[in-house]
Design an enzyme around this catalytic site. Sequence first.
Site, PDB file in Angstrom:
ATOM      1  N   TRP A 173     -42.080  29.904 -13.229  1.00  0.00           N
ATOM      2  CA  TRP A 173     -41.865  29.999 -14.679  1.00  0.00           C
ATOM      3  C   TRP A 173     -42.360  31.300 -15.307  1.00  0.00           C
ATOM      4  O   TRP A 173     -42.504  31.387 -16.533  1.00  0.00           O
ATOM      5  CB  TRP A 173     -42.492  28.801 -15.416  1.00  0.00           C
ATOM      6  CG  TRP A 173     -42.409  27.487 -14.698  1.00  0.00           C
ATOM      7  CD1 TRP A 173     -41.310  26.987 -14.079  1.00  0.00           C
ATOM      8  CD2 TRP A 173     -43.454  26.518 -14.514  1.00  0.00           C
ATOM      9  NE1 TRP A 173     -41.601  25.758 -13.520  1.00  0.00           N
ATOM     10  CE2 TRP A 173     -42.908  25.452 -13.778  1.00  0.00           C
ATOM     11  CE3 TRP A 173     -44.789  26.475 -14.922  1.00  0.00           C
ATOM     12  CZ2 TRP A 173     -43.666  24.341 -13.419  1.00  0.00           C
ATOM     13  CZ3 TRP A 173     -45.547  25.359 -14.568  1.00  0.00           C
ATOM     14  CH2 TRP A 173     -44.977  24.313 -13.829  1.00  0.00           C
ATOM     15  N   GLY A 174     -42.697  32.291 -14.473  1.00  0.00           N
ATOM     16  CA  GLY A 174     -43.138  33.569 -15.037  1.00  0.00           C
ATOM     17  C   GLY A 174     -44.588  33.602 -15.490  1.00  0.00           C
ATOM     18  O   GLY A 174     -45.071  34.626 -15.968  1.00  0.00           O
ATOM     19  N   ASP A 233     -41.555  24.713  -6.688  1.00  0.00           N
ATOM     20  CA  ASP A 233     -41.979  24.597  -8.080  1.00  0.00           C
ATOM     21  C   ASP A 233     -43.511  24.754  -8.217  1.00  0.00           C
ATOM     22  O   ASP A 233     -44.227  24.909  -7.226  1.00  0.00           O
ATOM     23  CB  ASP A 233     -41.493  23.234  -8.612  1.00  0.00           C
ATOM     24  CG  ASP A 233     -41.147  23.274 -10.094  1.00  0.00           C
ATOM     25  OD1 ASP A 233     -41.607  24.170 -10.802  1.00  0.00           O
ATOM     26  OD2 ASP A 233     -40.417  22.360 -10.540  1.00  0.00           O
ATOM     27  N   ASP A 244     -38.401  26.464 -18.509  1.00  0.00           N
ATOM     28  CA  ASP A 244     -37.085  25.871 -18.251  1.00  0.00           C
ATOM     29  C   ASP A 244     -36.085  26.161 -19.366  1.00  0.00           C
ATOM     30  O   ASP A 244     -36.420  26.116 -20.552  1.00  0.00           O
ATOM     31  CB  ASP A 244     -37.198  24.344 -18.150  1.00  0.00           C
ATOM     32  CG  ASP A 244     -37.912  23.925 -16.880  1.00  0.00           C
ATOM     33  OD1 ASP A 244     -38.442  24.801 -16.162  1.00  0.00           O
ATOM     34  OD2 ASP A 244     -37.940  22.716 -16.617  1.00  0.00           O
ATOM     35  N   ASN A 246     -47.492  33.722 -13.971  1.00  0.00           N
ATOM     36  CA  ASN A 246     -48.362  34.702 -13.311  1.00  0.00           C
ATOM     37  C   ASN A 246     -47.594  35.965 -12.921  1.00  0.00           C
ATOM     38  O   ASN A 246     -47.873  36.584 -11.899  1.00  0.00           O
ATOM     39  CB  ASN A 246     -49.007  34.095 -12.066  1.00  0.00           C
ATOM     40  CG  ASN A 246     -49.985  32.993 -12.419  1.00  0.00           C
ATOM     41  OD1 ASN A 246     -51.107  33.252 -12.847  1.00  0.00           O
ATOM     42  ND2 ASN A 246     -49.562  31.749 -12.251  1.00  0.00           N
TER      43      ASN A 246
HETATM   44  C1  GLA Z   1     -39.588  22.149 -13.385  1.00  0.00           C
HETATM   45  C2  GLA Z   1     -38.584  23.218 -12.997  1.00  0.00           C
HETATM   46  C3  GLA Z   1     -37.180  22.717 -13.258  1.00  0.00           C
HETATM   47  C4  GLA Z   1     -36.928  21.436 -12.477  1.00  0.00           C
HETATM   48  C5  GLA Z   1     -37.986  20.405 -12.820  1.00  0.00           C
HETATM   49  C6  GLA Z   1     -37.914  19.188 -11.911  1.00  0.00           C
HETATM   50  O1  GLA Z   1     -39.592  21.905 -14.759  1.00  0.00           O
HETATM   51  O2  GLA Z   1     -38.830  24.408 -13.689  1.00  0.00           O
HETATM   52  O3  GLA Z   1     -36.218  23.697 -12.920  1.00  0.00           O
HETATM   53  O4  GLA Z   1     -36.951  21.728 -11.104  1.00  0.00           O
HETATM   54  O5  GLA Z   1     -39.301  20.932 -12.695  1.00  0.00           O
HETATM   55  O6  GLA Z   1     -38.919  18.274 -12.161  1.00  0.00           O
END
Ligand code: GLA
Length: 366
Positions: A152-153, A118, A173, A155
């Site tokens: 999360w895209g 993450d 998310d 960069n």
């Molecule tokens: C981020 C990730 C999620 C999950 C949470 C856990 O938001 O993008 O998919 O793993 O953290 O805290």
Amino acid sequence: MGWNSWNKFECKINETIIREIADALVRTGMKDAGYEYITVDDCWQIGRDSLGNILADPERFPSGMKSLVDYVHSKGLKFGIYSDAGTQTCQGRPGSRGYEFQDARTYAKWGVDLLKYDWCNHGKQNAEASYTIMRDAVYKAGRPMVLSICEWGTNKPWEWGASIGHTWRTTEDIINCFDCKNNWGGLGVLQIIDLQVEIGGYSGPGHWNDPDMLEIGNGVLTANEERSHISMWSMFSAPLIAGNDIRNMSAQTNEILTNKEVLAIDQDSLGISATRWMKYGDLEIWFKPLNDHNFVFCFLNRSNQPVTINQDLKTIIKNYKVDGSYNVRDVWKHKDNGTTEVNIKGTIAGHDVLMLKLTRKYYSRR
Ligand code: GLA
């Protein structure tokens, strides 16, 4: 394909749940349908020992991670774990920053098969460099693992992720709704679909766009919406990571998650991510070439009202330089639906899809 603890359980995880999920994957036919990886997401870790080794929460995982991994393996499944490239995870647990090689060695010792990595609390870290360190650490640890980049895209990981990891999250998310957005950065199913339009070309075998985990069976989406969700993820050749409590899922949820005709489209060996071929207001037509000169069209009705269609598919195929006649099959109804010689007619319910697989009767390449 697999299952991940986050969407349903968030931090409320423990080893009993994970063991029961492993049992349920087998019992419900999910494993036979292809769901293989069980990933324990955030909150399994509690701290580090005096030597810096990462520690699992002894209250929630009293038997230790190694024994949990062994249990999952004993069911013929694979085990995934979660960490973060920054100093702390998104839930404030220890991140791997500065401990990458040590953590990768620990995961390898436990028998981990997948690492979801993450991007919280990364400060001024460079994303590509941070994920490269963990890639090298996993190599060095000597156990093959899927490296799931969860950045999360932000960069544009599709531009650099292919030589570093196997999948990369393309968006913020997912949240449990079909058409919505919230201000901390969660996106509904449609909002995620829209962000895949421009980046399909980056995805392919071994290096996949990941539009996030499934919300099927989590009690909010309607059956129509759930069908649209898994159909579109399959159009993208995306990882299919169930995120519901499969120990107690309904027969309907089970059926949606294990529709073999749809899963075969997701898993097609060409691994192409679909193109949005047409947008008529709220009706979109997505197109994906399959192995063996076959195709799939997915009509997505974004509105909550039914829509009537009368669509010539032959012309679309011609645009892709393929002539010929194709048998048309509705992969949700499990029914043949004529050929491409005649227009496709019918009604698509609100928020539903019509997913049609076209199989070559005969063809000639122009
Ligand atoms: C981020 C990730 C999620 C999950 C949470 C856990 O938001 O993008 O998919 O793993 O953290 O805290």
